[in-house]
Design a protein around this motif. Structure first.
Motif, PDB file in Angstrom:
ATOM      1  N   LYS A  62      51.566  40.947   0.219  1.00  0.00           N
ATOM      2  CA  LYS A  62      52.920  40.648  -0.393  1.00  0.00           C
ATOM      3  C   LYS A  62      53.716  41.766  -0.537  1.00  0.00           C
ATOM      4  O   LYS A  62      53.261  42.731  -0.839  1.00  0.00           O
ATOM      5  CB  LYS A  62      52.446  39.951  -1.742  1.00  0.00           C
ATOM      6  CG  LYS A  62      51.987  38.652  -2.047  1.00  0.00           C
ATOM      7  CD  LYS A  62      51.837  38.197  -3.499  1.00  0.00           C
ATOM      8  CE  LYS A  62      51.083  36.853  -3.607  1.00  0.00           C
ATOM      9  NZ  LYS A  62      51.144  36.409  -4.823  1.00  0.00           N
ATOM     10  N   VAL A  63      54.832  41.748  -0.159  1.00  0.00           N
ATOM     11  CA  VAL A  63      56.004  42.483  -0.077  1.00  0.00           C
ATOM     12  C   VAL A  63      57.163  41.897  -1.034  1.00  0.00           C
ATOM     13  O   VAL A  63      57.949  41.559  -0.174  1.00  0.00           O
ATOM     14  CB  VAL A  63      56.199  42.925   1.146  1.00  0.00           C
ATOM     15  CG1 VAL A  63      57.467  43.982   1.139  1.00  0.00           C
ATOM     16  CG2 VAL A  63      55.027  43.865   1.766  1.00  0.00           C
ATOM     17  N   PRO A  64      57.292  42.142  -2.168  1.00  0.00           N
ATOM     18  CA  PRO A  64      58.457  41.435  -2.915  1.00  0.00           C
ATOM     19  C   PRO A  64      59.626  42.198  -2.575  1.00  0.00           C
ATOM     20  O   PRO A  64      59.776  43.579  -2.160  1.00  0.00           O
ATOM     21  CB  PRO A  64      58.287  41.763  -4.422  1.00  0.00           C
ATOM     22  CG  PRO A  64      57.032  41.955  -4.302  1.00  0.00           C
ATOM     23  CD  PRO A  64      56.430  42.542  -3.013  1.00  0.00           C
ATOM     24  N   MET A  65      60.783  41.433  -2.142  1.00  0.00           N
ATOM     25  CA  MET A  65      62.196  41.740  -1.425  1.00  0.00           C
ATOM     26  C   MET A  65      62.869  42.746  -2.653  1.00  0.00           C
ATOM     27  O   MET A  65      63.437  43.850  -1.874  1.00  0.00           O
ATOM     28  CB  MET A  65      62.989  40.671  -0.937  1.00  0.00           C
ATOM     29  CG  MET A  65      62.402  39.990   0.090  1.00  0.00           C
ATOM     30  SD  MET A  65      61.837  40.915   1.770  1.00  0.00           S
ATOM     31  CE  MET A  65      60.359  41.235   1.497  1.00  0.00           C
ATOM     32  N   ALA A  66      62.672  42.788  -3.761  1.00  0.00           N
ATOM     33  CA  ALA A  66      63.546  43.923  -4.592  1.00  0.00           C
ATOM     34  C   ALA A  66      62.697  44.871  -4.489  1.00  0.00           C
ATOM     35  O   ALA A  66      63.562  46.047  -4.670  1.00  0.00           O
ATOM     36  CB  ALA A  66      63.290  43.146  -5.936  1.00  0.00           C
ATOM     37  N   GLU A  67      61.219  45.037  -4.384  1.00  0.00           N
ATOM     38  CA  GLU A  67      60.586  46.417  -4.259  1.00  0.00           C
ATOM     39  C   GLU A  67      60.890  46.917  -2.837  1.00  0.00           C
ATOM     40  O   GLU A  67      60.923  48.122  -2.785  1.00  0.00           O
ATOM     41  CB  GLU A  67      59.313  45.968  -4.387  1.00  0.00           C
ATOM     42  CG  GLU A  67      58.569  45.943  -5.898  1.00  0.00           C
ATOM     43  CD  GLU A  67      56.913  45.802  -5.841  1.00  0.00           C
ATOM     44  OE1 GLU A  67      56.409  46.868  -5.425  1.00  0.00           O
ATOM     45  OE2 GLU A  67      56.615  44.782  -6.237  1.00  0.00           O
ATOM     46  N   LEU A  68      61.019  46.183  -1.849  1.00  0.00           N
ATOM     47  CA  LEU A  68      61.480  46.670  -0.535  1.00  0.00           C
ATOM     48  C   LEU A  68      62.752  47.220  -0.611  1.00  0.00           C
ATOM     49  O   LEU A  68      62.953  48.394   0.064  1.00  0.00           O
ATOM     50  CB  LEU A  68      61.245  45.526   0.624  1.00  0.00           C
ATOM     51  CG  LEU A  68      61.557  45.961   2.160  1.00  0.00           C
ATOM     52  CD1 LEU A  68      60.550  46.850   2.487  1.00  0.00           C
ATOM     53  CD2 LEU A  68      61.558  44.727   2.919  1.00  0.00           C
ATOM     54  N   ARG A  69      63.668  46.546  -1.231  1.00  0.00           N
ATOM     55  CA  ARG A  69      65.105  47.303  -1.226  1.00  0.00           C
ATOM     56  C   ARG A  69      65.023  48.407  -1.822  1.00  0.00           C
ATOM     57  O   ARG A  69      65.463  49.571  -1.418  1.00  0.00           O
ATOM     58  CB  ARG A  69      66.139  46.483  -1.955  1.00  0.00           C
ATOM     59  CG  ARG A  69      66.311  45.180  -1.070  1.00  0.00           C
ATOM     60  CD  ARG A  69      67.663  44.336  -1.819  1.00  0.00           C
ATOM     61  NE  ARG A  69      67.250  43.822  -3.080  1.00  0.00           N
ATOM     62  CZ  ARG A  69      66.496  42.551  -3.431  1.00  0.00           C
ATOM     63  NH1 ARG A  69      66.476  41.737  -2.309  1.00  0.00           N
ATOM     64  NH2 ARG A  69      66.450  42.274  -4.521  1.00  0.00           N
ATOM     65  N   SER A  70      64.272  48.583  -2.997  1.00  0.00           N
ATOM     66  CA  SER A  70      64.159  49.888  -3.842  1.00  0.00           C
ATOM     67  C   SER A  70      63.497  50.819  -2.999  1.00  0.00           C
ATOM     68  O   SER A  70      64.011  52.084  -3.083  1.00  0.00           O
ATOM     69  CB  SER A  70      63.574  49.800  -5.151  1.00  0.00           C
ATOM     70  OG  SER A  70      63.975  48.879  -5.780  1.00  0.00           O
TER      71      SER A  70
END
Length: 185
Positions: free
Chosen positions: A19-27
Protein backbone atom coordinates in the motif's frame (compact mmCIF):
# COMPACT_ATOMS: atom_id res chain seq x y z
CA UNK A 1 16.05 24.72 -15.51
CA UNK A 2 12.60 23.36 -14.56
CA UNK A 3 11.59 20.00 -15.99
CA UNK A 4 8.30 18.13 -15.64
CA UNK A 5 8.40 14.40 -15.03
CA UNK A 6 6.01 11.52 -14.51
CA UNK A 7 6.73 8.85 -11.92
CA UNK A 8 5.34 5.39 -12.68
CA UNK A 9 5.34 2.94 -9.78
CA UNK A 10 5.13 -0.78 -10.45
CA UNK A 11 2.94 -3.20 -8.54
CA UNK A 12 1.53 -1.10 -5.71
CA UNK A 13 -1.96 -1.06 -4.15
CA UNK A 14 -2.87 -4.41 -5.70
CA UNK A 15 -5.23 -6.60 -3.64
CA UNK A 16 -4.38 -4.72 -0.46
CA UNK A 17 -0.64 -5.38 -0.76
CA UNK A 18 2.23 -2.91 -0.95
CA UNK A 19 0.00 0.00 0.00
CA UNK A 20 1.21 3.42 -1.05
CA UNK A 21 -1.42 6.06 -0.30
CA UNK A 22 -1.27 8.81 -2.90
CA UNK A 23 -1.40 11.62 -0.31
CA UNK A 24 1.69 10.16 1.38
CA UNK A 25 3.41 9.72 -1.98
CA UNK A 26 2.76 13.38 -2.84
CA UNK A 27 4.19 14.48 0.53
CA UNK A 28 7.22 12.25 0.06
CA UNK A 29 7.96 13.69 -3.38
CA UNK A 30 7.50 17.25 -2.09
CA UNK A 31 9.81 16.45 0.83
CA UNK A 32 12.54 15.66 -1.70
CA UNK A 33 12.26 19.23 -3.01
CA UNK A 34 10.09 18.60 -6.05
CA UNK A 35 7.18 20.88 -6.82
CA UNK A 36 3.75 20.90 -8.51
CA UNK A 37 3.24 17.30 -7.35
CA UNK A 38 0.02 15.62 -8.45
CA UNK A 39 -1.07 12.00 -8.52
CA UNK A 40 -3.43 10.15 -10.81
CA UNK A 41 -5.37 7.06 -9.73
CA UNK A 42 -4.24 4.73 -6.94
CA UNK A 43 -2.07 2.59 -9.18
CA UNK A 44 1.02 4.73 -8.81
CA UNK A 45 1.19 7.66 -11.19
CA UNK A 46 2.60 11.00 -10.15
CA UNK A 47 3.64 14.14 -11.97
CA UNK A 48 6.09 16.68 -10.57
CA UNK A 49 8.49 19.41 -11.56
CA UNK A 50 12.06 19.75 -10.45
CA UNK A 51 14.94 22.15 -10.79
CA UNK A 52 18.22 20.65 -11.89
CA UNK A 53 20.78 20.13 -14.55
CA UNK A 54 21.15 17.38 -17.14
CA UNK A 55 23.08 15.16 -14.68
CA UNK A 56 19.98 14.87 -12.51
CA UNK A 57 17.73 13.32 -15.13
CA UNK A 58 15.52 10.27 -15.21
CA UNK A 59 18.00 7.74 -13.80
CA UNK A 60 19.03 9.93 -10.89
CA UNK A 61 15.41 10.71 -10.02
CA UNK A 62 14.44 7.05 -10.30
CA UNK A 63 17.13 6.02 -7.80
CA UNK A 64 16.23 8.91 -5.48
CA UNK A 65 12.53 8.07 -5.48
CA UNK A 66 12.99 4.31 -5.12
CA UNK A 67 15.24 4.86 -2.10
CA UNK A 68 12.86 7.37 -0.49
CA UNK A 69 9.84 5.11 -1.06
CA UNK A 70 11.63 2.11 0.45
CA UNK A 71 12.75 4.12 3.48
CA UNK A 72 9.28 5.60 4.03
CA UNK A 73 7.02 2.61 3.29
CA UNK A 74 9.39 -0.22 4.27
CA UNK A 75 9.40 -2.08 0.97
CA UNK A 76 11.04 -1.67 -2.41
CA UNK A 77 8.99 -0.42 -5.34
CA UNK A 78 10.34 -0.41 -8.88
CA UNK A 79 9.90 3.03 -10.41
CA UNK A 80 10.29 4.61 -13.80
CA UNK A 81 10.69 8.36 -14.24
CA UNK A 82 10.04 9.83 -17.67
CA UNK A 83 10.10 13.46 -18.76
CA UNK A 84 7.17 15.22 -20.41
CA UNK A 85 8.77 15.18 -23.85
CA UNK A 86 9.28 11.43 -23.77
CA UNK A 87 5.69 10.77 -22.68
CA UNK A 88 4.35 12.96 -25.49
CA UNK A 89 6.63 11.29 -28.05
CA UNK A 90 5.47 7.81 -27.01
CA UNK A 91 1.82 8.87 -27.34
CA UNK A 92 2.41 10.51 -30.73
CA UNK A 93 4.29 7.45 -32.04
CA UNK A 94 1.44 5.06 -31.27
CA UNK A 95 1.14 2.70 -34.25
CA UNK A 96 -2.53 1.97 -33.52
CA UNK A 97 -5.51 4.31 -34.11
CA UNK A 98 -5.83 5.40 -30.47
CA UNK A 99 -8.56 7.94 -31.21
CA UNK A 100 -10.77 5.13 -32.59
CA UNK A 101 -10.25 2.70 -29.69
CA UNK A 102 -11.50 2.46 -26.13
CA UNK A 103 -8.83 3.18 -23.54
CA UNK A 104 -8.98 -0.37 -22.20
CA UNK A 105 -8.11 -1.77 -25.64
CA UNK A 106 -4.75 -0.06 -25.97
CA UNK A 107 -1.85 -0.27 -23.53
CA UNK A 108 1.71 0.97 -23.31
CA UNK A 109 4.34 -0.92 -21.37
CA UNK A 110 7.17 1.39 -20.39
CA UNK A 111 10.60 -0.23 -20.00
CA UNK A 112 13.61 0.90 -17.98
CA UNK A 113 15.86 0.17 -20.98
CA UNK A 114 15.48 -0.54 -24.68
CA UNK A 115 14.00 -3.95 -25.47
CA UNK A 116 14.62 -5.33 -28.94
CA UNK A 117 12.57 -7.66 -31.11
CA UNK A 118 14.77 -10.59 -30.08
CA UNK A 119 13.00 -10.61 -26.69
CA UNK A 120 9.80 -11.61 -28.50
CA UNK A 121 11.23 -13.78 -31.28
CA UNK A 122 9.61 -16.91 -29.84
CA UNK A 123 6.10 -15.47 -30.26
CA UNK A 124 3.99 -16.19 -33.33
CA UNK A 125 2.01 -12.93 -33.76
CA UNK A 126 -0.55 -14.59 -36.05
CA UNK A 127 -1.59 -16.98 -33.28
CA UNK A 128 -2.74 -14.05 -31.11
CA UNK A 129 -4.79 -12.12 -33.69
CA UNK A 130 -6.71 -9.86 -33.47
CA UNK A 131 -4.37 -8.83 -30.65
CA UNK A 132 -1.18 -7.14 -31.81
CA UNK A 133 1.90 -5.45 -30.41
CA UNK A 134 4.59 -3.09 -31.67
CA UNK A 135 7.85 -1.94 -30.11
CA UNK A 136 8.71 1.70 -29.60
CA UNK A 137 11.37 3.71 -27.76
CA UNK A 138 11.67 1.90 -24.39
CA UNK A 139 7.98 1.10 -24.84
CA UNK A 140 5.69 -1.61 -26.15
CA UNK A 141 2.24 -0.89 -27.57
CA UNK A 142 -0.40 -3.59 -27.12
CA UNK A 143 -3.76 -3.66 -28.87
CA UNK A 144 -6.04 -6.01 -26.93
CA UNK A 145 -9.65 -5.65 -28.14
CA UNK A 146 -11.06 -7.46 -25.07
CA UNK A 147 -8.85 -5.59 -22.59
CA UNK A 148 -5.63 -6.55 -20.81
CA UNK A 149 -7.36 -8.83 -18.30
CA UNK A 150 -8.43 -11.21 -21.08
CA UNK A 151 -5.39 -10.78 -23.29
CA UNK A 152 -3.44 -13.94 -24.12
CA UNK A 153 -0.85 -11.84 -25.94
CA UNK A 154 -0.48 -9.53 -22.95
CA UNK A 155 0.20 -12.54 -20.75
CA UNK A 156 2.81 -13.87 -23.20
CA UNK A 157 4.50 -10.47 -23.57
CA UNK A 158 4.82 -9.90 -19.84
CA UNK A 159 6.35 -13.18 -18.71
CA UNK A 160 8.98 -12.34 -16.08
CA UNK A 161 11.63 -14.37 -17.93
CA UNK A 162 11.19 -12.38 -21.16
CA UNK A 163 12.98 -9.16 -20.16
CA UNK A 164 15.38 -10.11 -17.39
CA UNK A 165 16.88 -7.11 -15.67
CA UNK A 166 14.47 -4.65 -17.30
CA UNK A 167 11.73 -3.04 -15.25
CA UNK A 168 8.39 -2.90 -17.04
CA UNK A 169 5.11 -1.28 -16.06
CA UNK A 170 1.97 -0.97 -18.16
CA UNK A 171 -0.70 1.71 -18.42
CA UNK A 172 -3.91 1.74 -20.42
CA UNK A 173 -4.37 4.43 -23.04
CA UNK A 174 -6.61 6.56 -20.79
CA UNK A 175 -3.75 6.80 -18.29
CA UNK A 176 -1.16 7.37 -21.02
CA UNK A 177 -3.20 10.30 -22.38
CA UNK A 178 -3.89 11.71 -18.90
CA UNK A 179 -0.20 11.66 -17.96
CA UNK A 180 0.68 13.47 -21.19
CA UNK A 181 -1.99 16.07 -20.37
CA UNK A 182 -0.81 16.43 -16.78
CA UNK A 183 2.82 16.94 -17.81
CA UNK A 184 1.76 19.68 -20.22
CA UNK A 185 -0.15 21.66 -17.58
Amino acid sequence: MTTTYALLLRGINVSGHRKVPMAELRSLIEGLGHTAVRTYLQSGNAVFTTEGDEDEGEEHLTRQLEQAIEEHFGFRVDCLVRDAGYLAAVAEACPFPAEELEGKQLHVTYYSAPVGPEAFADLDPASFLPEEFRLGDRALYLYAPEGLGRSKLGEALHKPSRNKGVIATSRNWNTVAKLVEMTRD
